[in-house]
Scaffold this active site. Structure first.
Site, mmCIF file in Angstrom:
data_model
loop_
_atom_site.group_PDB
_atom_site.id
_atom_site.type_symbol
_atom_site.label_atom_id
_atom_site.label_comp_id
_atom_site.label_asym_id
_atom_site.label_seq_id
_atom_site.Cartn_x
_atom_site.Cartn_y
_atom_site.Cartn_z
ATOM 1 N N GLU A 37 0.774 -1.321 0.002
ATOM 2 C CA GLU A 37 0.086 0.063 0.024
ATOM 3 C C GLU A 37 0.989 1.289 0.012
ATOM 4 O OE1 GLU A 37 -0.564 -2.556 1.909
ATOM 5 O OE2 GLU A 37 -2.543 -3.333 2.112
ATOM 6 N N ASN A 149 20.178 -5.790 2.557
ATOM 7 C CA ASN A 149 19.804 -5.034 1.131
ATOM 8 C C ASN A 149 18.905 -3.790 1.168
ATOM 9 O OD1 ASN A 149 19.520 -4.755 -1.629
ATOM 10 N ND2 ASN A 149 18.476 -6.586 -1.995
ATOM 11 N N ILE A 467 25.213 -1.841 -18.467
ATOM 12 C CA ILE A 467 25.497 -2.776 -17.616
ATOM 13 C C ILE A 467 24.575 -3.875 -17.945
ATOM 14 C CG2 ILE A 467 25.734 -2.904 -14.974
ATOM 15 C CD1 ILE A 467 28.025 -1.095 -16.446
ATOM 16 N N GLU A 641 28.601 -6.107 0.436
ATOM 17 C CA GLU A 641 27.577 -5.870 1.396
ATOM 18 C C GLU A 641 27.503 -7.400 2.337
ATOM 19 O OE1 GLU A 641 23.650 -5.558 -0.580
ATOM 20 O OE2 GLU A 641 22.874 -7.395 0.642
ATOM 21 N N HIS A 730 20.607 6.946 -11.138
ATOM 22 C CA HIS A 730 19.565 7.115 -10.466
ATOM 23 C C HIS A 730 18.740 8.423 -10.717
ATOM 24 C CE1 HIS A 730 21.073 4.129 -7.375
ATOM 25 N NE2 HIS A 730 19.712 3.751 -7.596
HETATM 26 C C1 LIG Z 1 20.356 -3.394 -7.859
HETATM 27 N N1 LIG Z 1 19.562 -3.553 -6.929
HETATM 28 C C2 LIG Z 1 18.842 -4.629 -6.601
HETATM 29 C C3 LIG Z 1 19.127 -4.929 -5.335
HETATM 30 N N2 LIG Z 1 18.296 -6.396 -4.832
HETATM 31 C C4 LIG Z 1 17.777 -7.010 -5.826
HETATM 32 N N3 LIG Z 1 17.167 -8.120 -5.338
HETATM 33 N N4 LIG Z 1 17.428 -6.494 -7.168
HETATM 34 C C5 LIG Z 1 18.107 -5.468 -7.441
HETATM 35 O O1 LIG Z 1 17.972 -5.051 -8.641
HETATM 36 N N5 LIG Z 1 19.562 -4.414 -4.113
HETATM 37 C C6 LIG Z 1 20.415 -3.291 -4.672
HETATM 38 C C7 LIG Z 1 19.600 -2.498 -5.679
HETATM 39 C C8 LIG Z 1 18.518 -1.880 -5.278
HETATM 40 N N6 LIG Z 1 17.845 -1.460 -6.472
HETATM 41 C C9 LIG Z 1 16.471 -1.630 -6.785
HETATM 42 C C10 LIG Z 1 16.229 -1.103 -7.891
HETATM 43 C C11 LIG Z 1 14.863 -1.118 -8.416
HETATM 44 C C12 LIG Z 1 13.884 -2.092 -7.919
HETATM 45 C C13 LIG Z 1 12.804 -2.360 -8.294
HETATM 46 O O2 LIG Z 1 12.350 -1.439 -9.289
HETATM 47 N N7 LIG Z 1 11.807 -2.994 -8.004
HETATM 48 C C14 LIG Z 1 10.265 -3.066 -8.482
HETATM 49 C C15 LIG Z 1 9.971 -4.605 -8.380
HETATM 50 C C16 LIG Z 1 10.771 -5.291 -9.341
HETATM 51 C C17 LIG Z 1 9.936 -6.535 -9.654
HETATM 52 O O3 LIG Z 1 10.139 -7.629 -8.878
HETATM 53 N N8 LIG Z 1 9.012 -6.524 -10.442
HETATM 54 C C18 LIG Z 1 8.005 -7.639 -10.847
HETATM 55 C C19 LIG Z 1 6.812 -7.393 -10.387
HETATM 56 C C20 LIG Z 1 6.351 -5.842 -10.705
HETATM 57 C C21 LIG Z 1 4.931 -5.499 -10.116
HETATM 58 O O4 LIG Z 1 4.921 -5.043 -9.275
HETATM 59 N N9 LIG Z 1 3.824 -6.006 -10.988
HETATM 60 C C22 LIG Z 1 2.637 -5.798 -10.576
HETATM 61 C C23 LIG Z 1 1.673 -5.383 -11.767
HETATM 62 C C24 LIG Z 1 2.058 -4.335 -12.771
HETATM 63 C C25 LIG Z 1 1.341 -3.998 -13.674
HETATM 64 O O5 LIG Z 1 0.226 -4.250 -14.061
HETATM 65 O O6 LIG Z 1 1.759 -2.523 -14.298
HETATM 66 C C26 LIG Z 1 1.973 -6.697 -9.725
HETATM 67 O O7 LIG Z 1 2.281 -7.847 -9.706
HETATM 68 O O8 LIG Z 1 1.051 -6.196 -8.918
HETATM 69 C C27 LIG Z 1 8.145 -7.658 -12.361
HETATM 70 O O9 LIG Z 1 8.524 -6.971 -13.163
HETATM 71 O O10 LIG Z 1 7.483 -8.597 -13.009
HETATM 72 C C28 LIG Z 1 9.368 -2.328 -7.544
HETATM 73 O O11 LIG Z 1 8.367 -1.988 -8.036
HETATM 74 O O12 LIG Z 1 9.540 -2.025 -6.426
HETATM 75 C C29 LIG Z 1 14.152 -2.664 -6.546
HETATM 76 C C30 LIG Z 1 15.536 -2.564 -6.247
HETATM 77 N N1 LIG Z 2 22.837 -6.256 -14.846
HETATM 78 C C1 LIG Z 2 22.240 -5.401 -13.807
HETATM 79 C C2 LIG Z 2 23.109 -5.069 -12.545
HETATM 80 C C3 LIG Z 2 22.551 -4.371 -11.765
HETATM 81 S S1 LIG Z 2 23.479 -4.065 -10.210
HETATM 82 C C4 LIG Z 2 21.599 -4.608 -14.292
HETATM 83 O O1 LIG Z 2 21.981 -3.960 -15.402
HETATM 84 O O2 LIG Z 2 20.480 -4.177 -13.968
HETATM 85 ZN ZN LIG Z 3 24.661 -2.322 -10.332
#
Ligand SMILES: CN1c2c(nc(N)[nH]c2=O)NC[C@@H]1CNc1ccc(C(=O)N[C@@H](CCC(=O)N[C@@H](CCC(=O)N[C@@H](CCC(=O)O)C(=O)O)C(=O)O)C(=O)O)cc1
Ligand SMILES: N[C@@H](CCS)C(=O)O
Ligand SMILES: [Zn+2]
Length: 791
Positions: A37, A149, A467, A641, A730
């Site tokens: 939420e 994380n 990347i 980390e 970012h």
């Molecule tokens: C590089 N980083 C990461 C870390 N840890 C990870 N496990 N992964 C990482 O990439 N740690 C350090 C950094 C932290 N940075 C980030 C950067 C971006 C995000 C992020 O964007 N998170 C998204 C969720 C990503 C995901 O899992 N997406 C899924 C589900 C998407 C979703 O919510 N779908 C909706 C429906 C969508 C629609 O209809 O429009 C739903 O299911 O309800 C996917 O893509 O399938 C976020 O939204 O927070 C995290 C860490």
């Molecule tokens: N290959 C990943 C690294 C994130 S740290 C990306 O490009 O998102």
């Molecule tokens: Zn990175």
């Protein structure tokens, strides 16, 4: 209200919601809501679809529901001020007036727009005309919260910094809980932890020297809380589990002596977590505080030491339910351990708590309707942990007879997990035993490999690449969600991803990038995606955990031996390579990051699990090579980390972590170029480990620090190739060609020009195409210009 997962446990036994003899505390709770939420409320507000009042009402509703949930589960000490709209360290900064001048704050209470400008930067001009034009105001730096994380916003302090009370949040939330009939225990980030995590704006002073100016503001807050009726306050000083010096210890003494003097009637529970007090134990127990919280999951052995040193009336908060992992607790084992200790020291001298705040936990296992029921019965998320805490407190305080059945069911779950056929795989165990030194070594030295790779790849000087990820647009997320719900067929989803990949390749070709990537459109997340494809891993639908602000992750759960049933990425890399004559770089998440960003089984050493993942990934690497992929990137952003919080344990960790990377990377021929990538970490600490990875190329995030982070590589004489990031991903702003050229010139003055790659700081998944395309064009122009200038 009892969790469904736990309801059967209480069959015939009424849950205890009356006051416990040994009080139950939670220290902190997830703030995102069981259905995310908070994320949606924030995003609506940022998009201009709701106003500040609505956002605050939605936030208040979330707080109300989590307080109610704890109250109903029988939690006696319910925290307040553990909620945050974005980050609790940022909340602390704006509570004490630590707002850097760039945010143009004029004093008084800090407004919501200023708060969010500090959190996310202020790029207002960018959206007002539909294109990226503004340099805007940058956000505060973000970095990892200890070894989690979770990312916090780094407070920025100048030597002239003055502190004043500039937010009433902590008071308001205390009153809010009070109005709900809940006398909460407010949580504050301790002043020493706050200053130790801060960044000085100039190198000539230590933020800790500002303690004397900061303490009066803390005293004022504590006095105000006391006047409102607070009897206890929880002050978090996790720095107590780090290597501290005498200056730090004196600072702690000064702070808590000041509070004892200024607010003598308020009882302080000083919370330490994420490790042992170790050589800070004497300091901690000698502070004039009423209670001390101990992490007894990470450091169970410290309980007897603390008891032997602490005043008899010091309340010990026993952090025995794991706040960093999702396994159901062995309640009987905990009872057997603690019952004699409690009997001897006295029930009135203890509280029962999780090891740390439950912030790092997914919210509610009951939402996981698709999870294997057997696995589900082994798990406890935050809500279930409330109930574990209550059951343990009841057993220890009132008597085990009140919860016999609860403990028996927990014991059955723990035994079932230990004996389950699902967790052991003899083939995997045999492969791990067969690992030998040869497997962790490339065939030739870097110098020899480099020549082979030069001939095979024929790249220009200052080669350009990215990347890995390209924008995860709404359309991409929507399509994946539709496929997940069964509203889109597999073939349509596949066709959609192919079209996205093709576009990404065309854009990269058009821009003139030298080494292309497929774009990672098929990935929900760089860890979860692989978790979903490996055996031994489970994943959740709703197990979200805050990573930063409104960005969450669903860490997969490693419950058994890990293996790779079939190739995971070859299809997408090969497809992308079939579309272009330029080389396409394969893209994998490395073993240490896969481990670090997952919930990990606790019955075998982390090192063994990491080796299992390394072997699975090694097969992927060799399959990519066999499919004609000449460059393979193995991302390890979590290598730093995972570093233990105490320096004495670093070498052991780096030994196995580096070995796992090398096992993953070393099955290929000299011609195959292995890349790695790291971001948002303190490289200096692990420089020797980074060099020991022996990756042919490392791309790192350096632009925010204007290449300062390169110093670690320069001083260490890093021999292999390096891609220092030339733009901050970012930020929505598009850096100019000249800016990137300037950064590249700085890099060239420190490194050999033929050592340098040109790339952004990190993946581009959170950006839009409108930002990415011009930024990459500028990046390529900068590289081309450097080629003529330097060579
Ligand atoms: C590089 N980083 C990461 C870390 N840890 C990870 N496990 N992964 C990482 O990439 N740690 C350090 C950094 C932290 N940075 C980030 C950067 C971006 C995000 C992020 O964007 N998170 C998204 C969720 C990503 C995901 O899992 N997406 C899924 C589900 C998407 C979703 O919510 N779908 C909706 C429906 C969508 C629609 O209809 O429009 C739903 O299911 O309800 C996917 O893509 O399938 C976020 O939204 O927070 C995290 C860490
Ligand atoms: N290959 C990943 C690294 C994130 S740290 C990306 O490009 O998102
Ligand atoms: Zn990175």
């Amino acid at each position: 209200m009892l969790s469904q997962a736990f309801a059967p446990l209480f069959n015939g036994v009424k849950p205890m919601t009356k006051k416990s003899i040994i009080p139950v505390a939670t220290l902190g709770t997830p703030r995102i809501g069981s259905r995310r939420e908070l994320k949606f409320a924030l995003e609506r507000y940022w998009a201009g679809q709701s106003d500040a009042k609505t956002l605050q009402q939605e936030a208040a509703a979330l707080r109300r529901s989590i307080w109610t949930r704890q109250h109903q589960a029988g939690v006696d000490i319910v925290p307040s001020n553990d909620f945050s709209l974005y980050d609790h360290i940022l909340d602390t900064s704006v509570t004490v007036g630590a707002v850097p001048p760039v945010y143009d704050w004029k004093g008084g209470y800090v407004s919501l727009p200023t708060y969010f400008a500090m959190a996310r930067g202020d790029a207002q001009e960018e959206s007002c005309c539909g294109k990226v034009v503004s340099s805007g105001i940058p956000a505060l730096e973000m970095t990892k919260w200890f070894d989690t994380n979770y990312h916090y916003l780094v407070p920025e302090l100048s030597a002239e910094q003055e502190f004043t009370l500039t937010s009433t949040k902590v008071l308001d939330e205390f009153r809010e809980a009070q109005a709900q009939g809940i006398p909460s225990r407010p949580v504050l980030v301790g002043p020493v932890t706050f200053l130790k995590l801060s960044k000085a704006t100039t190198t000539d002073f230590d933020p800790l020297s500002l303690l004397g100016r900061l303490l009066p503001v803390y005293s004022e807050i504590l006095q105000k809380l006391s006047a409102l009726g607070a009897e206890w306050v929880q002050i978090d000083e996790p720095v107590l589990v780090l290597d501290l010096d005498d200056k730090d210890r004196s600072a702690l003494t000064l702070a808590y002596e000041t509070f004892a003097r200024d607010v003598p009637d308020l009882e302080i529970m000083l919370a330490t977590y994420f490790g042992a007090l170790g050589d800070n134990l004497e300091t901690a127990v000698s502070l004039p505080i009423s209670g001390l919280h101990l992490d007894l999951v990470r450091a169970p052995e410290q309980l007897s030491h603390v008891i032997s040193k602490a005043r008899e009336d010091l309340i010990l908060s026993l952090g025995v339910i794991d706040g960093r992992n999702v396994w159901r607790a062995d309640l009987q084992g905990l009872y057997d351990w603690l019952a004699p200790i409690v009997a001897e020291r006295g029930r009135e001298t203890f509280q029962i708590a999780p090891s740390c705040s439950l912030l790092h936990m997914p919210v509610d296992i009951d939402l996981e309707t698709d999870l294997d029921p057997e696995l589900k019965s082994w798990l406890a998320f935050a809500y279930q942990k409330f109930e574990e805490l209550k059951a343990l407190s009841t057993a220890l305080g009132e008597g085990i007879g009140f919860v016999t059945e609860v403990l028996e069911v927990a014991t059955r779950a723990v035994r079932a997990r230990a004996q389950s056929g699902k967790i052991h795989n003899e083939e995997v165990a045999a492969s791990v035993s067969a690992i030998n030194a040869r497997m962790a070594r490339r065939y030739s030295t870097f110098a020899v490999r480099r020549q082979a790779q030069k001939a095979a790849l024929n790249l220009p000087a200052f080669p350009t690449t990215t990347i890995g990820s390209f924008p995860q647009t709404k359309d991409v997320r929507k399509a994946r969600a539709a496929y997940g719900r069964g509203d889109m067929s597999r073939s349509d989803y596949e066709a959609f991803l192919k079209a996205e990949t093709k576009t990404a390749i065309e854009v990269q070709e058009d821009i003139g990038i030298d080494v292309l990537v497929h774009g990672e459109f098929e990935r929900n997340d760089m860890v979860q995606y692989f978790g979903e494809k490996m055996a031994g891993y489970a994943f959740t639908k709703h197990g979200w955990v805050q990573s930063y602000g409104s960005r969450y992750v669903r860490p997969p759960i490693i419950f058994g031996d890990v293996s790779r049933p079939e190739p995971m990425t070859v299809h997408w890399s090969s497809y992308a390579q079939s579309l272009t004559d330029k080389p396409v770089k394969g893209m994998l998440t490395g073993p240490v990051t896969m481990l670090q960003w997952s919930f990990v089984r606790d019955d075998i050493p982390r090192e063994t699990i990491c080796k299992q993942i390394a072997l699975a990934l090694r097969s992927e690497v060799t399959d990519l090579e066999a499919a004609g992929i000449g460059l393979i990137q193995i991302d390890e952003p979590a290598l730093r980390e995972g570093l233990p919080l105490r320096q004495s344990e670093w070498a052991d960790y780096l030994d196995w972590a580096v070995a796992c990377f090398r096992i993953t990377a070393s099955g290929v021929q000299d011609e195959t170029q292995i890349h790695t990538h790291m971001c948002y970490c303190e490289f200096n600490d692990i420089m020797y480990g980074i060099a020991a990875l022996d990756a042919d190329v490392i791309s790192i995030e350096t632009s925010r620090s204007k290449m300062e982070l390169l110093d670690a590589f320069v001083t260490g004489g890093y021999p292999n190739e390096i891609g220092p990031g030339v733009y901050d991903i970012h930020s929505p702003r598009v850096p100019s060609v000249d800016e990137m050229k300037a950064l590249l010139r700085t890099a060239s003055s420190r490194l050999a020009p033929d050592q340098i790659w040109v790339n952004p700081d990190c993946g581009l998944k959170t950006r839009s195409w409108e930002e990415v395309t011009p930024a990459l064009r500028h990046m390529v122009a900068a590289a081309k210009s450097l080629r003529t200038e330097t060579l």
